[in-house]
Design a protein around this motif. Structure first.
Motif, PDB file in Angstrom:
ATOM      1  N   MET A   1       0.854  -1.185   0.000  1.00 21.62           N
ATOM      2  CA  MET A   1       0.000   0.000   0.000  1.00 21.62           C
ATOM      3  C   MET A   1       0.883   1.225   0.000  1.00 21.62           C
ATOM      4  N   GLY A   2       0.533   2.172  -0.820  1.00 18.30           N
ATOM      5  CA  GLY A   2       1.308   3.394  -0.849  1.00 18.30           C
ATOM      6  C   GLY A   2       0.408   4.589  -0.979  1.00 18.30           C
ATOM      7  N   LYS A   3       0.916   5.734  -0.657  1.00 20.31           N
ATOM      8  CA  LYS A   3       0.140   6.956  -0.767  1.00 20.31           C
ATOM      9  C   LYS A   3       0.868   7.931  -1.674  1.00 20.31           C
ATOM     10  N   ASP A   4       0.217   8.304  -2.754  1.00 21.04           N
ATOM     11  CA  ASP A   4       0.818   9.239  -3.684  1.00 21.04           C
ATOM     12  C   ASP A   4       0.656  10.636  -3.114  1.00 21.04           C
ATOM     13  N   GLY A   5       1.750  11.203  -2.601  1.00 24.81           N
ATOM     14  CA  GLY A   5       1.680  12.495  -1.927  1.00 24.81           C
ATOM     15  C   GLY A   5       1.243  13.612  -2.843  1.00 24.81           C
ATOM     16  N   ARG A   6       1.548  13.523  -4.150  1.00 26.81           N
ATOM     17  CA  ARG A   6       1.197  14.600  -5.064  1.00 26.81           C
ATOM     18  C   ARG A   6      -0.312  14.742  -5.225  1.00 26.81           C
ATOM     19  N   GLU A   7      -1.002  13.618  -5.230  1.00 30.43           N
ATOM     20  CA  GLU A   7      -2.428  13.666  -5.465  1.00 30.43           C
ATOM     21  C   GLU A   7      -3.247  13.431  -4.203  1.00 30.43           C
ATOM     22  N   ILE A  13       1.279   0.468  -3.659  1.00 29.09           N
ATOM     23  CA  ILE A  13       2.584   1.128  -3.721  1.00 29.09           C
ATOM     24  C   ILE A  13       3.215   0.984  -5.096  1.00 29.09           C
ATOM     25  N   ASP A  14       2.873  -0.080  -5.830  1.00 28.73           N
ATOM     26  CA  ASP A  14       3.457  -0.220  -7.156  1.00 28.73           C
ATOM     27  C   ASP A  14       2.886   0.776  -8.157  1.00 28.73           C
ATOM     28  N   ALA A  15       1.839   1.506  -7.764  1.00 30.15           N
ATOM     29  CA  ALA A  15       1.334   2.580  -8.618  1.00 30.15           C
ATOM     30  C   ALA A  15       2.382   3.667  -8.774  1.00 30.15           C
ATOM     31  N   VAL A  16       3.210   3.850  -7.750  1.00 27.99           N
ATOM     32  CA  VAL A  16       4.288   4.839  -7.826  1.00 27.99           C
ATOM     33  C   VAL A  16       5.276   4.442  -8.914  1.00 27.99           C
ATOM     34  N   TYR A  17       5.579   3.132  -8.989  1.00 29.33           N
ATOM     35  CA  TYR A  17       6.516   2.643 -10.016  1.00 29.33           C
ATOM     36  C   TYR A  17       5.932   2.857 -11.411  1.00 29.33           C
ATOM     37  N   ARG A  18       4.675   2.507 -11.578  1.00 29.46           N
ATOM     38  CA  ARG A  18       4.052   2.618 -12.907  1.00 29.46           C
ATOM     39  C   ARG A  18       3.969   4.067 -13.371  1.00 29.46           C
ATOM     40  N   GLU A  19       3.691   4.961 -12.454  1.00 27.33           N
ATOM     41  CA  GLU A  19       3.438   6.349 -12.842  1.00 27.33           C
ATOM     42  C   GLU A  19       4.665   7.251 -12.758  1.00 27.33           C
ATOM     43  N   CYS A  20       5.600   6.915 -11.834  1.00 23.58           N
ATOM     44  CA  CYS A  20       6.715   7.849 -11.580  1.00 23.58           C
ATOM     45  C   CYS A  20       8.095   7.251 -11.817  1.00 23.58           C
ATOM     46  N   LYS A  27      12.301   5.534  -3.463  1.00 20.32           N
ATOM     47  CA  LYS A  27      12.137   6.529  -2.404  1.00 20.32           C
ATOM     48  C   LYS A  27      10.932   6.182  -1.529  1.00 20.32           C
ATOM     49  N   GLU A  28       9.841   5.738  -2.153  1.00 22.05           N
ATOM     50  CA  GLU A  28       8.644   5.368  -1.402  1.00 22.05           C
ATOM     51  C   GLU A  28       8.893   4.139  -0.529  1.00 22.05           C
ATOM     52  N   ILE A  29       9.645   3.183  -1.069  1.00 23.18           N
ATOM     53  CA  ILE A  29      10.017   2.001  -0.291  1.00 23.18           C
ATOM     54  C   ILE A  29      10.870   2.414   0.909  1.00 23.18           C
ATOM     55  N   GLY A  30      11.750   3.384   0.703  1.00 26.93           N
ATOM     56  CA  GLY A  30      12.572   3.877   1.801  1.00 26.93           C
ATOM     57  C   GLY A  30      11.741   4.455   2.925  1.00 26.93           C
ATOM     58  N   ILE A  31      10.679   5.154   2.562  1.00 28.42           N
ATOM     59  CA  ILE A  31       9.770   5.708   3.577  1.00 28.42           C
ATOM     60  C   ILE A  31       9.093   4.573   4.344  1.00 28.42           C
ATOM     61  N   LEU A  32       8.682   3.540   3.619  1.00 24.54           N
ATOM     62  CA  LEU A  32       8.029   2.393   4.246  1.00 24.54           C
ATOM     63  C   LEU A  32       8.968   1.679   5.216  1.00 24.54           C
ATOM     64  N   GLU A  36      16.825   5.451   4.294  1.00 23.49           N
ATOM     65  CA  GLU A  36      17.130   6.056   2.997  1.00 23.49           C
ATOM     66  C   GLU A  36      17.778   4.998   2.111  1.00 23.49           C
ATOM     67  N   ILE A  37      17.267   4.816   0.906  1.00 26.15           N
ATOM     68  CA  ILE A  37      17.821   3.841  -0.029  1.00 26.15           C
ATOM     69  C   ILE A  37      18.793   4.578  -0.949  1.00 26.15           C
ATOM     70  N   PRO A  38      20.085   4.295  -0.854  1.00 30.20           N
ATOM     71  CA  PRO A  38      21.084   5.080  -1.589  1.00 30.20           C
ATOM     72  C   PRO A  38      21.140   4.795  -3.083  1.00 30.20           C
ATOM     73  N   PHE A  39      20.654   3.636  -3.506  1.00 32.97           N
ATOM     74  CA  PHE A  39      20.657   3.308  -4.931  1.00 32.97           C
ATOM     75  C   PHE A  39      19.563   2.269  -5.187  1.00 32.97           C
ATOM     76  N   ALA A  40      19.260   2.068  -6.442  1.00 31.24           N
ATOM     77  CA  ALA A  40      18.230   1.086  -6.811  1.00 31.24           C
ATOM     78  C   ALA A  40      18.626   0.419  -8.120  1.00 31.24           C
ATOM     79  N   ILE A  41      18.165  -0.801  -8.323  1.00 30.43           N
ATOM     80  CA  ILE A  41      18.395  -1.543  -9.561  1.00 30.43           C
ATOM     81  C   ILE A  41      17.043  -1.991 -10.095  1.00 30.43           C
ATOM     82  N   ASP A  42      16.800  -1.719 -11.348  1.00 28.06           N
ATOM     83  CA  ASP A  42      15.542  -2.061 -11.998  1.00 28.06           C
ATOM     84  C   ASP A  42      15.829  -3.084 -13.099  1.00 28.06           C
ATOM     85  N   ILE A  43      15.139  -4.221 -13.051  1.00 29.20           N
ATOM     86  CA  ILE A  43      15.312  -5.266 -14.065  1.00 29.20           C
ATOM     87  C   ILE A  43      13.944  -5.551 -14.676  1.00 29.20           C
TER      88      ILE A  43
END
Length: 353
Positions: A1-7, A13-20, A27-32, A36-43
């Motif tokens: 579950m995630g909350k899109d702060g902009r809207e 929470i995966d809506a953040v990935y799809r849209e942003c 960054k959202e996962i880091g909040i959860l 702080e997540i210093p880096f990320a890998i996307d495959i």
């Protein structure tokens, strides 16, 4: 579950990935997680398949043959048993869903696939870390790391032996609720996400602690209450705690324990492990029973018997049975009482005179 702060909306929470994108998602996962997540890998799924082929296939266990069709008409075919899957088959493995399965089943398979990838990286580290070969693997990983730092990270990951390093996939516990706005069912983490933060913090502490023991302690949780599932849920919670292997949950000898108790069966110094366990569930009620004095009583090093003061995450109230206090502490308290008693008698005599 995630909350899109902009809207200002609540969504998966995966809506953040799809849209942003994955950086905003990290960054959202880091909040959860409270970190702080210093880096990320996307495959991507396609690149995950290509990486699988480059690493010689991923070994997984398929409990029963899979023969089905996806909503898009794709044919799902997988053999059963312990099998080594190529890139196409691993994509099927992490996406298929049979009748009666839910999101947790799919997530579990994806965790297994990641563990299998780490196993393959360890097995193929010589070829993978060859400076001539590495760019072929690196191009499948989209990251904000420099190539030099990515190489360092993969080099570190290649040292991990999944079988001996006791990696334990974690499952987020929570309650499912349907969102009125979208009709989707999402998972709301227990204790407003604090449980996740605690587990991550404990894992981090165990990783960075210098001079820590590599010994694996055996832990069992027993349900001493009438609340069904308490011990099972607590066992899942404690699975991510330090150097503990958690046995299947069971019922205690009775179901009317007022207070939760930790029983220590070890003869050797277990202060570090015992403190970690005690602090994690905030249980101060500890009973020491060296196993030699009660041979065969328990197959575990520690047993937690849940009482009525267990709220599903913490032990409330801070109860300590005086009989479970260390002898030196009890003796000290007794001495203080004797001195106080003597002082009282002296004062009374003085007053009488």
């Amino acid at each position: 579950m995630g909350k899109d702060g902009r809207e200002g909306r609540t969504d998966r929470i995966d809506a953040v990935y799809r849209e942003c994108g994955f950086e905003a998602y990290a960054k959202e996962i880091g909040i959860l997680l409270g970190k702080e997540i210093p880096f990320a890998i996307d495959i991507s799924l396609e690149d995950f398949g290509k990486l699988t082929d480059l690493l010689g296939g991923f070994s997984v266990f398929v409990p029963s043959p899979v023969d089905g069709v996806s909503p898009d008409g794709e044919r799902w075919l997988l053999p059963f048993g312990v099998v080594t899957l190529d890139g196409d088959k691993i994509q099927t493995y992490v996406t298929y869903r049979t009748e009666g399965e839910d999101d947790s089943d799919v997530v579990s398979r994806r965790q297994t696939a990641v563990m299998s990838m780490l196993t393959a990286i360890h097995a193929q580290r010589a070829a993978l870390l060859d400076k001539k070969n590495f760019p072929l693997y690196a191009e499948k990983l989209h990251t904000d790391l420099t190539e030099k730092n990515l190489y360092k990270l993969i080099s570190y990951l290649s040292n991990i032996n999944v079988e001996t390093d006791h990696l334990i996939p974690q499952t987020i516990q929570g309650s499912l609720r349907r969102l009125p706005s979208t009709g989707e069912t999402v998972l709301f983490p227990l204790f407003e996400g604090q449980l996740i933060k605690d587990v991550v913090q404990q894992a981090e502490d165990s990783l960075i602690h210098e001079g820590g023991s590599s010994y694996r302690y055996v832990l069992q949780v027993l349900n001493g209450t009438t609340v069904k599932g308490s011990a099972s849920n607590a066992s899942i919670l404690l699975n991510g705690l330090g150097n503990f292997d958690v046995l299947p949950a069971a019922d205690a000898d009775r179901n009317d324990y007022e207070h939760t108790v930790i029983i220590n069966y070890m003869q050797s110094d277990t202060s570090e492990a015992l403190t970690a366990l005690s602090n994690f569930i905030t249980c101060k009620n500890i009973e020491h029973r060296p196993s030699s004095s009660l041979a065969g009583e328990s197959n575990s090093d520690f047993t937690v018997i849940l009482g009525k003061d267990w709220d599903g995450r913490y032990v409330r109230g801070g109860y300590v049975n005086p009989e479970n206090l260390p002898q030196e502490e009890t003796a000290s308290e007794g001495g203080e009482s004797a001195e106080a008693s003597g002082a009282s008698e002296s004062a009374e005599v003085t007053k009488t005179e």
